[in-house]
Design a protein around this motif. Structure first.
Motif, PDB file in Angstrom:
ATOM      1  N   TYR A 277      -5.452   8.857  -1.385  1.00  0.00           N
ATOM      2  CA  TYR A 277      -5.864   7.876  -0.376  1.00  0.00           C
ATOM      3  C   TYR A 277      -7.090   7.089  -0.854  1.00  0.00           C
ATOM      4  O   TYR A 277      -7.154   5.863  -0.732  1.00  0.00           O
ATOM      5  CB  TYR A 277      -6.149   8.588   0.951  1.00  0.00           C
ATOM      6  N   ASP A 278      -8.043   7.818  -1.421  1.00  0.00           N
ATOM      7  CA  ASP A 278      -9.231   7.145  -1.974  1.00  0.00           C
ATOM      8  C   ASP A 278      -8.828   6.181  -3.087  1.00  0.00           C
ATOM      9  O   ASP A 278      -9.321   5.054  -3.163  1.00  0.00           O
ATOM     10  CB  ASP A 278     -10.213   8.184  -2.554  1.00  0.00           C
TER      11      ASP A 278
ATOM     12  N   PHE B 277      -7.047  -1.423  -3.769  1.00  0.00           N
ATOM     13  CA  PHE B 277      -7.103  -2.618  -2.921  1.00  0.00           C
ATOM     14  C   PHE B 277      -8.486  -3.260  -2.935  1.00  0.00           C
ATOM     15  O   PHE B 277      -8.611  -4.474  -2.760  1.00  0.00           O
ATOM     16  CB  PHE B 277      -6.609  -2.299  -1.504  1.00  0.00           C
TER      17      PHE B 277
ATOM     18  N   ALA C  91       0.813  -1.226   0.000  1.00  0.00           N
ATOM     19  CA  ALA C  91       0.000   0.000   0.000  1.00  0.00           C
ATOM     20  C   ALA C  91       0.848   1.278   0.000  1.00  0.00           C
ATOM     21  O   ALA C  91       0.490   2.247  -0.680  1.00  0.00           O
ATOM     22  CB  ALA C  91      -0.967  -0.006   1.178  1.00  0.00           C
ATOM     23  N   PRO C  92       1.971   1.312   0.732  1.00  0.00           N
ATOM     24  CA  PRO C  92       2.771   2.542   0.669  1.00  0.00           C
ATOM     25  C   PRO C  92       3.228   2.865  -0.761  1.00  0.00           C
ATOM     26  O   PRO C  92       3.187   4.022  -1.191  1.00  0.00           O
ATOM     27  CB  PRO C  92       3.972   2.234   1.565  1.00  0.00           C
TER      28      PRO C  92
ATOM     29  N   MET D  85      -5.941   4.768  -3.590  1.00  0.00           N
ATOM     30  CA  MET D  85      -5.206   3.627  -3.049  1.00  0.00           C
ATOM     31  C   MET D  85      -6.195   2.580  -2.517  1.00  0.00           C
ATOM     32  O   MET D  85      -6.048   1.382  -2.767  1.00  0.00           O
ATOM     33  CB  MET D  85      -4.271   4.127  -1.937  1.00  0.00           C
ATOM     34  N   GLN D  86      -7.226   3.054  -1.817  1.00  0.00           N
ATOM     35  CA  GLN D  86      -8.224   2.106  -1.290  1.00  0.00           C
ATOM     36  C   GLN D  86      -8.982   1.421  -2.430  1.00  0.00           C
ATOM     37  O   GLN D  86      -9.276   0.230  -2.359  1.00  0.00           O
ATOM     38  CB  GLN D  86      -9.210   2.836  -0.380  1.00  0.00           C
ATOM     39  N   GLU D  87      -9.273   2.188  -3.473  1.00  0.00           N
ATOM     40  CA  GLU D  87      -9.968   1.608  -4.633  1.00  0.00           C
ATOM     41  C   GLU D  87      -9.137   0.476  -5.241  1.00  0.00           C
ATOM     42  O   GLU D  87      -9.664  -0.556  -5.628  1.00  0.00           O
ATOM     43  CB  GLU D  87     -10.205   2.679  -5.704  1.00  0.00           C
TER      44      GLU D  87
ATOM     45  N   ARG E 139      -0.311   9.365  -5.351  1.00  0.00           N
ATOM     46  CA  ARG E 139       0.013  10.743  -4.993  1.00  0.00           C
ATOM     47  C   ARG E 139       0.763  11.431  -6.127  1.00  0.00           C
ATOM     48  O   ARG E 139       0.520  12.595  -6.430  1.00  0.00           O
ATOM     49  CB  ARG E 139       0.887  10.699  -3.740  1.00  0.00           C
TER      50      ARG E 139
ATOM     51  N   MET F 144       0.222   4.070  -2.700  1.00  0.00           N
ATOM     52  CA  MET F 144      -0.114   5.441  -2.283  1.00  0.00           C
ATOM     53  C   MET F 144       0.837   6.446  -2.930  1.00  0.00           C
ATOM     54  O   MET F 144       0.413   7.495  -3.416  1.00  0.00           O
ATOM     55  CB  MET F 144      -0.023   5.533  -0.751  1.00  0.00           C
ATOM     56  N   ARG F 145       2.116   6.125  -2.953  1.00  0.00           N
ATOM     57  CA  ARG F 145       3.078   7.058  -3.560  1.00  0.00           C
ATOM     58  C   ARG F 145       2.786   7.232  -5.040  1.00  0.00           C
ATOM     59  O   ARG F 145       2.886   8.331  -5.585  1.00  0.00           O
ATOM     60  CB  ARG F 145       4.516   6.554  -3.339  1.00  0.00           C
TER      61      ARG F 145
ATOM     62  N   GLU G 125      -3.556  14.523  -1.589  1.00  0.00           N
ATOM     63  CA  GLU G 125      -3.459  13.461  -0.579  1.00  0.00           C
ATOM     64  C   GLU G 125      -4.775  12.687  -0.426  1.00  0.00           C
ATOM     65  O   GLU G 125      -4.776  11.449  -0.399  1.00  0.00           O
ATOM     66  CB  GLU G 125      -3.040  14.082   0.763  1.00  0.00           C
ATOM     67  N   ASP G 126      -5.898  13.413  -0.359  1.00  0.00           N
ATOM     68  CA  ASP G 126      -7.187  12.741  -0.152  1.00  0.00           C
ATOM     69  C   ASP G 126      -7.575  11.890  -1.354  1.00  0.00           C
ATOM     70  O   ASP G 126      -8.045  10.755  -1.218  1.00  0.00           O
ATOM     71  CB  ASP G 126      -8.295  13.759   0.135  1.00  0.00           C
TER      72      ASP G 126
END
Lengths: 254, 162
Positions: B31-32, B38, B13-14, B34-36, B21, B17-18, B27-28
């Motif tokens: 984050y969304d 996964f 995930a890191p 990244m969750q999508e 980003r 996320m990078r 950032e928000d």
């Protein structure tokens, strides 16, 4: 010298390069301080990320558990998915018809205090309005009025998903003039709606956030979410932790 | 192969996320996104290959973020970057950038989504054919062929419109 792409360094840190490439990278990193610094940044960022966004705080565990629940509990499938569903889907057309509001007939005696967020549904019943609760039944041509309560400065979008996998936007604070709440903080969306003949269910969602809500993004997610009716009926709407959500499920009957 | 999603999250995930980003610059949104990614992983986990999960997740993140940008009509910057690099010359003004972004829509209109991902990896991330091949799962010759076809399209469009 060409800049080594981020993914190559990421895969080096993860040990997911071929052995030949790993050796090549190790040699480059040993001789290049800027590469070593980039590696350090990745490692530091990994730690920061997991502290800031631990798995348990994401919506992923709930998606997984919902998936498990789905496998073990198929009651919604039994209830909603019938062999003729495809024919019904093909035959059904419109979602809602906008009609005049009927605020006057709604009993506003329920006062909600604090920073609660609530989504309310009312059904017109002659000169009165009945509040519909989660799981209540409604039928084609019923006229519904949506109301909501959210803390000031909070943004919201209200939409519904029906048994035809259609998504309807009912209200968006980004596109509508923000209205004054009544004494009890309840705000009625400007128009009432008449239910159409979509089968099985209509589920209303209210998504709120302190930050700006991008309607297109939420509706696009909703369209995807609506494709799986089991999910659309029983699961939380898939948005990030910066959003809150409320939903009311209406079961459609003939 | 059944995977442990939490284990994957902690490991990958890191990186996802990078990547999100770096494309979305928010950032928000990242984050969304990244969750999508996964969530998609949860859906597909029984069909995953376990060799290089980082390649798959990186590609999924790239693809998802480009779709997010496209939906928000904010693809101009990254599009222009691709277009400029395909052409080999930097563009200076916004009007020209917008024209380039529209050209990119034409170029990618009938292409597979993976071709756009490959173009971003090669032209924006400056990856080599071999590196793109490693991440995308295509052969080196496949990557080269796709990029050559893309270059041919750009040349044809330039001749027609510019």
């Amino acid at each position: 010298m060409r800049k080594i792409p981020d993914i190559v360094l990421e895969q080096y840190v993860l040990g997911e390069l071929s052995s030949e490439k790993m050796r090549e990278m190790k040699s480059l990193i040993d001789s290049d301080v800027s590469l070593r610094n980039r590696i350090k940044l990745i490692e530091k960022s990994n730690n920061n990320f997991l502290n800031k966004y631990p798995f348990s705080k994401t919506c992923i565990p709930s998606i997984i558990s919902a998936g498990r629940k789905k496998r073990s509990d198929s009651r919604f499938r039994k209830m909603f998915i019938v062999p003729s569903a495809a024919l019904a889907l093909a035959a059904c057309t419109l979602i809602f018809i906008k009609v005049s509001p009927f605020f006057d007939s709604i009993d506003n005696s329920v006062i909600i205090k604090g920073n609660a967020e609530n989504l309310f549904l009312y059904r017109k019943n002659g000169n009165q309005a009945d509040m519909l609760k989660n799981g209540d039944a409604a039928k084609k041509n019923d006229i519904l009025q949506i109301a909501y309560q959210i803390p000031q400065e909070r943004n919201c979008i209200i939409f519904s998903i029906d048994g035809n996998s259609n998504v309807t936007l009912h209200y968006s604070s980004s596109k509508s003039t923000i209205q004054e709440g009544g004494k009890n903080g309840k705000i009625f969306v400007p128009e009432s709606y008449q239910l159409d003949d979509a089968p099985y269910f209509e589920r209303f969602f209210m998504i709120t956030s302190d930050k700006k809500i991008y309607d297109d993004d939420i509706l696009s997610r909703a369209e995807k979410f609506a494709l799986d009716r089991d999910k659309a009926v029983s699961e939380s709407f898939p948005v990030g932790s910066s959003f809150s959500q409320q939903s009311v499920l209406i079961v459609k009957v003939k | 192969m059944e995977i442990d999603v939490e284990e994957y999250y902690n490991r990958y995930a890191p990186m996802v996320m990078r990547r999100c980003r770096s494309i979305l610059k928010d950032e928000d949104l990242a984050y969304d996104a990244m969750q999508e990614v996964f969530m998609k992983l949860v859906e597909k986990k029984s069909r995953l290959k376990g060799d290089y999960p980082s390649s798959l997740l990186y590609t999924m993140a790239t693809n998802h973020c480009l779709n997010v940008l496209k939906k928000r009509n904010r693809e101009v910057n990254i599009s222009v970057e691709i277009f400029d690099n395909i052409q080999g010359s930097a563009k200076e003004n916004t009007e020209e950038n917008l024209i380039n972004a529209e050209m990119l829509d034409i170029i990618f209109k009938n292409e597979k989504p993976s071709t756009r991902d490959i173009a971003v990896m090669y032209y924006v991330d400056k990856m080599t054919y071999e590196e793109v091949s490693h991440v995308s799962g295509l052969s080196v010759s496949g990557v080269r062929k796709r990029l050559r076809n893309l270059q041919g399209k750009v040349t044809g469009i330039k001749e027609e419109f510019l």
